[in-house]
Write an enzyme that holds these catalytic residues in place. Structure first.
Site, short mmCIF file in Angstrom:
data_model
loop_
_atom_site.label_atom_id
_atom_site.label_comp_id
_atom_site.label_asym_id
_atom_site.label_seq_id
_atom_site.Cartn_x
_atom_site.Cartn_y
_atom_site.Cartn_z
N SER A 1 7.29 46.08 62.52
CA SER A 1 6.90 47.45 62.13
C SER A 1 5.75 47.90 63.04
O SER A 1 4.98 47.07 63.53
CB SER A 1 6.41 47.44 60.68
OG SER A 1 5.72 48.65 60.39
N TYR B 1 1.28 43.32 54.38
CA TYR B 1 2.47 43.73 55.12
C TYR B 1 2.20 43.68 56.63
O TYR B 1 3.01 43.16 57.41
CB TYR B 1 2.85 45.14 54.69
CG TYR B 1 4.10 45.71 55.31
CD1 TYR B 1 5.37 45.32 54.87
CD2 TYR B 1 4.01 46.67 56.32
CE1 TYR B 1 6.51 45.86 55.43
CE2 TYR B 1 5.16 47.22 56.88
CZ TYR B 1 6.40 46.82 56.43
OH TYR B 1 7.54 47.36 56.99
N ILE C 1 10.72 55.56 59.03
CA ILE C 1 12.17 55.70 58.95
C ILE C 1 12.55 56.25 57.58
O ILE C 1 12.13 55.72 56.56
CB ILE C 1 12.86 54.33 59.18
CG1 ILE C 1 12.38 53.67 60.48
CG2 ILE C 1 14.40 54.51 59.18
CD1 ILE C 1 12.58 54.46 61.76
#
Ligand code: NAD
Length: 248
Positions: free
Chosen positions: A143, A156, A189
């Site tokens: 990411s 994350y 996205i």
């Protein structure tokens, strides 16, 4: 003849979102597709049905990407069912966003297990098959957050940055055997998940992106297609940002 004719791909976490887009694009391009889902059995069956139209071999497997035993069993079963495997896309991922102040050890560990251990598990599990055939392409979905960090996503971001270090190391270790390993870093996205968000907020995000739109699952899938196919035969150890110019 598609770009992936005669190749078999494993895609993790493909019952919805980006993983589903990758499965569709790969099947359209002639790949046999083995995909996994965790709990959404109906969605898995629906995708298996949908992908039949492309005329390649397709099968969904219930498998927890965060578990090493599941990864090993999955690869063995896919090799038995399909006769081999040439491409692995490690797509399964979760978020448990919160500020560090409120983040529990469980919030941190679970995100690392699902997002990062999963990549280790699948790469380990498929390694012997790839070494034997002296070829293979591994694509890990990281990411932009793993590249630049993000407030409220320390767990994350750590998992996605970890994927990048892992990807580069595997590329160095296995390059001499013609096994390639690359990462994709998607930006914002738009999937089913983001469709439920407040439209005004989403529009502000879009306005901040140089290409002035969120990406689609297909945008990410097309980058995966390139890295999976022989078109990218001389590319390994790279991070491809698919982010509309968010990162330059
Ligand atoms: P999503 O939640 O729609 O899909 C994630 C998929 O992973 C689901 O099918 C889910 O069932 C599966 N999954 C979760 N835990 C699993 C486990 N333990 N075992 C097997 N499968 C599991 O999310 P998405 O937006 O499609 O994201 C796909 C990947 O792309 C993730 O790795 C995510 O971090 C990454 N990504 C997404 C975006 C975005 O904006 N959507 C941006 C950058 C990176």
């Amino acid at each position: 003849m598609g770009l992936l004719s005669g190749k078999t791909a494993i895609i993790t976490g493909a019952s919805k979102g980006i993983g589903k887009g990758i499965a569709e694009t790969f099947a359209k391009q002639g790949a046999n597709v083995a995909f996994t889902f965790l709990s959404s059995v109906e969605k898995g069956q629906a995708l298996e049905q949908e992908l039949q139209q492309y005329g390649t071999q397709v099968k969904g497997y219930r498998s927890d990407a965060s578990k090493m035993d599941d990864a090993e069993a999955l690869v063995a079963q896919v090799v038995e069912d399909f006769g081999g495997v040439h491409i692995v896309v490690n797509n399964a991922g979760i978020t448990k966003d919160t500020l560090l102040m409120r983040m529990t050890e469980e919030d941190f560990n679970r995100v690392i297990e699902v997002n990062l251990n999963s990549v280790f598990n699948m790469t380990k599990a498929v390694q012997r098959t790839f070494l034997k055939q002296r070829s293979g392409s591994i694509i890990n979905i990281s990411s932009v957050v793993g590249v630049k960090g993000n407030a409220g996503q320390a767990n994350y971001a750590a998992s996605k940055a970890g994927i990048i270090g892992f990807t580069k190391s595997v590329a160095l270790e296995l390059g001499s055997r013609n096994i390639r390993c690359n990462a994709i870093a998607p930006g914002f996205i738009e999937t089913e998940m983001t469709a439920v968000l407040d439209e005004k907020t989403v529009q502000q995000w879009r306005d901040g992106i140089p290409l002035k739109r969120g990406g689609s699952a297909e945008d990410v899938a097309n980058a995966c297609l390139f890295l999976a196919s022989d078109m990218s035969g001389y590319i390994t150890g790279q991070v491809m940002n698919v982010c509309g110019g968010m990162l330059t």
